[in-house]
Design a protein around this motif. Structure first.
Motif, PDB file in Angstrom:
ATOM      1  N   ASP A 297       0.845  -1.171  -0.109  1.00 26.80           N
ATOM      2  CA  ASP A 297      -0.074  -0.058   0.136  1.00 26.80           C
ATOM      3  C   ASP A 297       0.876   1.326   0.011  1.00 26.80           C
ATOM      4  OD1 ASP A 297      -1.990   1.653   0.099  1.00 26.80           O
ATOM      5  OD2 ASP A 297      -2.623   1.273   2.175  1.00 26.80           O
ATOM      6  N   THR A 298       1.363   1.582  -1.186  1.00 28.20           N
ATOM      7  CA  THR A 298       2.373   2.641  -1.333  1.00 28.20           C
ATOM      8  C   THR A 298       1.703   3.923  -1.108  1.00 28.20           C
ATOM      9  OG1 THR A 298       2.155   2.479  -3.597  1.00 28.20           O
ATOM     10  CG2 THR A 298       3.985   1.327  -2.545  1.00 28.20           C
ATOM     11  N   GLY A 299       0.650   4.207  -1.515  1.00 31.82           N
ATOM     12  CA  GLY A 299      -0.125   5.461  -1.383  1.00 31.82           C
ATOM     13  C   GLY A 299      -1.020   5.639  -0.143  1.00 31.82           C
ATOM     14  N   ALA A 300      -0.807   4.771   0.989  1.00 33.89           N
ATOM     15  CA  ALA A 300      -1.550   4.672   2.231  1.00 33.89           C
ATOM     16  C   ALA A 300      -1.518   6.146   2.771  1.00 33.89           C
ATOM     17  CB  ALA A 300      -1.160   3.568   2.938  1.00 33.89           C
ATOM     18  N   GLU A 311       8.482   8.316  12.212  1.00 32.32           N
ATOM     19  CA  GLU A 311       8.806   8.255  13.559  1.00 32.32           C
ATOM     20  C   GLU A 311       7.928   7.628  14.544  1.00 32.32           C
ATOM     21  OE1 GLU A 311      11.785   9.080  14.533  1.00 32.32           O
ATOM     22  OE2 GLU A 311      12.565   9.828  12.661  1.00 32.32           O
ATOM     23  N   LEU A 312       6.532   7.623  13.994  1.00 36.15           N
ATOM     24  CA  LEU A 312       5.373   6.964  15.064  1.00 36.15           C
ATOM     25  C   LEU A 312       5.794   5.638  15.250  1.00 36.15           C
ATOM     26  CD1 LEU A 312       3.307   8.500  16.465  1.00 36.15           C
ATOM     27  CD2 LEU A 312       1.609   7.641  14.975  1.00 36.15           C
ATOM     28  N   PRO A 313       5.915   5.097  16.430  1.00 36.30           N
ATOM     29  CA  PRO A 313       5.975   3.762  16.816  1.00 36.30           C
ATOM     30  C   PRO A 313       4.723   2.697  16.401  1.00 36.30           C
ATOM     31  CG  PRO A 313       7.146   4.919  18.408  1.00 36.30           C
ATOM     32  CD  PRO A 313       6.074   5.796  17.538  1.00 36.30           C
ATOM     33  N   TYR A 314       4.939   1.621  16.209  1.00 35.61           N
ATOM     34  CA  TYR A 314       3.910   0.657  15.635  1.00 35.61           C
ATOM     35  C   TYR A 314       2.608   0.789  16.834  1.00 35.61           C
ATOM     36  CZ  TYR A 314       1.541  -3.651  14.241  1.00 35.61           C
ATOM     37  OH  TYR A 314       0.506  -4.682  13.901  1.00 35.61           O
ATOM     38  N   TYR A 315       2.941   0.446  18.067  1.00 33.27           N
ATOM     39  CA  TYR A 315       1.681   0.806  19.043  1.00 33.27           C
ATOM     40  C   TYR A 315       1.403   2.028  19.243  1.00 33.27           C
ATOM     41  CZ  TYR A 315       2.364  -4.534  19.849  1.00 33.27           C
ATOM     42  OH  TYR A 315       2.533  -5.828  19.491  1.00 33.27           O
ATOM     43  N   SER A 316       2.172   2.968  19.332  1.00 28.68           N
ATOM     44  CA  SER A 316       1.677   4.216  19.369  1.00 28.68           C
ATOM     45  C   SER A 316       0.357   4.619  18.288  1.00 28.68           C
ATOM     46  CB  SER A 316       2.815   5.138  19.109  1.00 28.68           C
ATOM     47  OG  SER A 316       3.651   5.259  20.342  1.00 28.68           O
ATOM     48  N   LYS A 317       0.890   4.096  17.041  1.00 28.36           N
ATOM     49  CA  LYS A 317      -0.402   3.986  16.175  1.00 28.36           C
ATOM     50  C   LYS A 317      -1.738   3.539  16.921  1.00 28.36           C
ATOM     51  CE  LYS A 317       2.760   3.870  12.258  1.00 28.36           C
ATOM     52  NZ  LYS A 317       3.044   3.470  10.917  1.00 28.36           N
ATOM     53  N   PHE A 318      -1.754   2.450  17.330  1.00 25.19           N
ATOM     54  CA  PHE A 318      -3.047   1.909  17.957  1.00 25.19           C
ATOM     55  C   PHE A 318      -3.636   2.588  19.017  1.00 25.19           C
ATOM     56  CE2 PHE A 318      -1.760  -1.874  15.325  1.00 25.19           C
ATOM     57  CZ  PHE A 318      -3.041  -2.485  14.793  1.00 25.19           C
ATOM     58  N   LEU A 319      -2.466   3.118  19.601  1.00 28.90           N
ATOM     59  CA  LEU A 319      -3.092   4.216  20.851  1.00 28.90           C
ATOM     60  C   LEU A 319      -3.624   5.252  20.259  1.00 28.90           C
ATOM     61  CD1 LEU A 319       0.204   3.793  23.542  1.00 28.90           C
ATOM     62  CD2 LEU A 319      -2.057   3.208  23.962  1.00 28.90           C
ATOM     63  N   LEU A 320      -3.061   5.938  19.341  1.00 26.07           N
ATOM     64  CA  LEU A 320      -3.586   6.918  18.782  1.00 26.07           C
ATOM     65  C   LEU A 320      -5.194   6.797  17.977  1.00 26.07           C
ATOM     66  CD1 LEU A 320      -3.051   9.988  18.241  1.00 26.07           C
ATOM     67  CD2 LEU A 320      -2.215   9.475  16.031  1.00 26.07           C
ATOM     68  N   VAL A 421      -6.019  14.986  16.645  1.00 31.48           N
ATOM     69  CA  VAL A 421      -5.632  14.968  14.975  1.00 31.48           C
ATOM     70  C   VAL A 421      -7.082  14.635  14.339  1.00 31.48           C
ATOM     71  CG1 VAL A 421      -3.678  13.436  15.448  1.00 31.48           C
ATOM     72  CG2 VAL A 421      -5.915  12.167  14.998  1.00 31.48           C
ATOM     73  N   SER A 422      -7.080  14.840  13.063  1.00 34.90           N
ATOM     74  CA  SER A 422      -8.261  14.906  12.024  1.00 34.90           C
ATOM     75  C   SER A 422      -8.323  13.742  11.791  1.00 34.90           C
ATOM     76  CB  SER A 422      -7.756  15.719  10.876  1.00 34.90           C
ATOM     77  OG  SER A 422      -6.919  15.329  10.216  1.00 34.90           O
ATOM     78  N   LEU A 423      -9.720  13.498  10.993  1.00 37.85           N
ATOM     79  CA  LEU A 423     -10.247  12.348  10.500  1.00 37.85           C
ATOM     80  C   LEU A 423      -9.286  11.523   9.318  1.00 37.85           C
ATOM     81  CD1 LEU A 423     -12.217  10.101  10.262  1.00 37.85           C
ATOM     82  CD2 LEU A 423     -13.774  11.502   8.805  1.00 37.85           C
ATOM     83  N   ASP A 424      -8.758  12.581   8.303  1.00 34.29           N
ATOM     84  CA  ASP A 424      -7.861  12.361   7.433  1.00 34.29           C
ATOM     85  C   ASP A 424      -6.509  11.621   7.852  1.00 34.29           C
ATOM     86  OD1 ASP A 424      -9.999  12.793   5.311  1.00 34.29           O
ATOM     87  OD2 ASP A 424      -8.825  15.002   5.347  1.00 34.29           O
ATOM     88  N   PHE A 425      -6.032  12.221   9.028  1.00 36.39           N
ATOM     89  CA  PHE A 425      -5.011  11.819   9.798  1.00 36.39           C
ATOM     90  C   PHE A 425      -5.010  10.544  10.150  1.00 36.39           C
ATOM     91  CE2 PHE A 425      -1.650  11.648  12.823  1.00 36.39           C
ATOM     92  CZ  PHE A 425      -0.528  12.227  12.452  1.00 36.39           C
ATOM     93  N   ILE A 426      -6.134  10.257  11.197  1.00 35.58           N
ATOM     94  CA  ILE A 426      -6.402   9.018  11.460  1.00 35.58           C
ATOM     95  C   ILE A 426      -6.584   7.840  10.546  1.00 35.58           C
ATOM     96  CG2 ILE A 426      -8.596   8.912  12.150  1.00 35.58           C
ATOM     97  CD1 ILE A 426      -5.885   7.906  14.542  1.00 35.58           C
ATOM     98  N   ARG A 427      -7.302   8.112   9.380  1.00 39.61           N
ATOM     99  CA  ARG A 427      -7.326   7.158   8.421  1.00 39.61           C
ATOM    100  C   ARG A 427      -6.047   6.665   7.944  1.00 39.61           C
ATOM    101  NH1 ARG A 427     -12.707   8.902   4.790  1.00 39.61           N
ATOM    102  NH2 ARG A 427     -12.063   6.703   3.926  1.00 39.61           N
ATOM    103  N   ALA A 428      -5.056   7.537   7.619  1.00 39.33           N
ATOM    104  CA  ALA A 428      -3.903   7.363   7.010  1.00 39.33           C
ATOM    105  C   ALA A 428      -3.141   6.604   7.951  1.00 39.33           C
ATOM    106  CB  ALA A 428      -3.355   8.816   6.563  1.00 39.33           C
ATOM    107  N   ILE A 429      -3.308   7.056   9.402  1.00 37.29           N
ATOM    108  CA  ILE A 429      -2.486   6.014  10.359  1.00 37.29           C
ATOM    109  C   ILE A 429      -3.165   4.449  10.152  1.00 37.29           C
ATOM    110  CG2 ILE A 429      -2.266   5.743  12.668  1.00 37.29           C
ATOM    111  CD1 ILE A 429      -0.495   7.726  11.894  1.00 37.29           C
ATOM    112  N   SER A 430      -4.163   4.760  10.248  1.00 34.83           N
ATOM    113  CA  SER A 430      -5.312   3.478  10.232  1.00 34.83           C
ATOM    114  C   SER A 430      -4.858   2.347   9.259  1.00 34.83           C
ATOM    115  CB  SER A 430      -6.402   3.532  10.367  1.00 34.83           C
ATOM    116  OG  SER A 430      -6.851   4.148  11.413  1.00 34.83           O
ATOM    117  N   ARG A 431      -4.403   3.134   7.993  1.00 33.88           N
ATOM    118  CA  ARG A 431      -4.202   2.298   6.788  1.00 33.88           C
ATOM    119  C   ARG A 431      -2.861   1.622   6.852  1.00 33.88           C
ATOM    120  NH1 ARG A 431      -7.335   6.208   3.739  1.00 33.88           N
ATOM    121  NH2 ARG A 431      -5.425   7.661   3.688  1.00 33.88           N
TER     122      ARG A 431
END
Length: 445
Positions: A297-300, A311-320, A421-431
């Protein structure tokens, strides 16, 4: 360098073997050996050894005690959560289980001194006894008289015993307000880049030449040395990424002498691996799965800055992600979204008809810490222990202003947070972690 470990009371061959096992720490080992003296000589009552994490403190002292066959007791202040366990561990290591069984149920310092002196009268010390206290900074949280007593234990028990304190903080933060006996201080400096190169290069892979592994370590340090000086973490990263470094060699695309091509192949992989520094909950398998997913998913991450992505660690993404869900979902919907066997819920009852306003228009709502962790453990793929690293990542998200802590400083109950954070930001993180956050948002039902 073995000449730095010279002492008339020990055999030269034995000292040479010790020096070979202490690369780049011969100076500190020689200083410590001169302070300890011979096996039958009286040593200094207490020695305070300090330095940053993974600077060789425990390795040097344990190698000297073990290779020179000196009587010693090693006590971890992390494991010994009470003075009773600490006293028991010392007596057990120095005098055996019979001495440890003499301790009462809740022993005091005087009980420990009395039993120690009894054992010394039965078996007086032929050689200096050593008591090594690891993570000694935790002694400050125990009884107020424990640390001053350990510093002059030799005088209290009238035995040839030396207490060695190992710590990551300086002595000025140890010294009690009432005063105490000053220990002999010895500092272990951080390893330099050249010393790290020399130590890590000793872990060469048997299937490849030592020169290839040394060049790989040089590449690894070129990427990570500016952000990480921890020998143990660098050793973990070296083992984790070496297979990726060797892929072109196994496929026959390049030779071992083509260092530039090997560097171009491994450089993007190492820069992505920077997000897992100090995050030891991510295993090698999880890291490989994450990289394969991101490559597909290169365009994620179009709406996400490259800095945050790297810089954002793996589990920090799930915490966010959990924080966003807690901010924009009503608390009464948690059971429907995150409990597997919640029973049947009629949609007409679940959705209130008078709720016309979207939660995203109203903005994020505060949530307590326990709700954040409950959602986090529900959405994360694998089981994660509630370690201090998880809690420190929450503080890091607040520092990065991705989370906002709300409430007053004098608040008695648990802290509350808002997701910033915004919805677009969290959707990009989730992908990036293959998580469909829209399915868990109340506004999109």
């Amino acid at each position: 360098m073995a000449a730095l470990l010279q002492h008339p009371c020990y055999e030269e061959e034995r000292l040479r073997r010790v020096a070979d096992k202490l690369p780049c720490r011969e100076v500190q080992a020689g200083t410590l050996l001169s302070v300890m003296g011979g096996p039958e000589q009286h040593s200094f009552p207490s020695i305070f050894i300090y330095g940053h994490r993974a600077s060789g403190k425990s390795h040097v002292i344990h190698m000297l005690l073990r290779e020179l066959e000196l009587p010693h007791a090693t006590v971890s202040c992390v494991e010994c959560v009470s003075v009773a366990l600490l006293f028991e561990q010392v007596l057990l290591s120095l005098f055996g289980c019979d001495a440890a069984s003499l301790l009462p149920r809740s022993p005091s310092l005087s009980d420990f001194v009395r039993i120690y002196r009894q054992q010394c009268s039965h078996s007086p010390a032929v050689q200096t006894r050593y008591i090594v206290m690891e993570k000694a900074e935790l002694l400050r949280d125990m009884d107020a008289n424990l640390l001053p007593a350990l510093l002059r234990l030799q005088e209290l028990v009238q035995d040839n015993v030396t207490v060695i304190l190992l710590s990551e903080i300086v002595w000025d933060k140890f010294r009690p307000n009432t005063g105490c006996f000053e220990p002999l201080q010895l500092h272990f400096p951080d390893y330099s880049k050249g010393e790290l190169q020399q130590i890590l290069a000793q872990d060469s892979h048997p299937s490849y030449s030592a020169e290839l592994y040394s060049s790989y370590i040089n590449i690894l340090l070129g990427v990570f040395y500016s952000v990480c000086r921890d020998l143990r973490e660098l050793r973990h990263l070296a083992a984790l990424n070496f297979s990726k470094f060797c892929e072109p060699l196994e496929e026959g695309k390049v030779k071992e002498s083509d260092t530039h091509k090997l560097w171009r192949n491994i450089e993007p992989h190492l820069k992505k691996a920077m997000q897992t520094v100090y995050l030891r909950e991510v295993s090698s398998v999880q890291w490989e799965q994450l990289q394969q997913m991101e490559e597909k998913d290169t365009g994620a991450v179009r709406g996400l800055s490259a800095h945050a992505h790297v810089e954002l660690p793996y589990y920090s993404k799930f915490l966010l992600i959990a924080a966003y869900l807690a901010s924009y979902n009503p608390a009464r919907t948690d059971k429907r979204f995150f409990v597997k066997h919640h029973g049947k819920v009629r949609k007409t009852n679940f959705l209130k008809k008078h709720e016309k306003t979207s939660n995203h228009l109203l903005g994020p709502k505060p949530f307590p810490l326990d709700r954040l962790l409950a959602i986090f453990y529900s959405v994360v793929d694998s089981r994660v222990a509630p370690t201090a690293s998880i809690f420190s990542q929450i503080s890091s998200l607040v520092t990065l202003q991705l989370l906002a802590q709300v409430g007053h400083d004098d608040q008695i109950d648990a802290p509350k947070y808002k997701c910033a954070v915004s919805l677009d930001f969290i959707r990009a993180i989730s992908r990036t972690v293959n998580f469909d956050i829209v399915k868990y948002l109340y506004d999109f039902l």
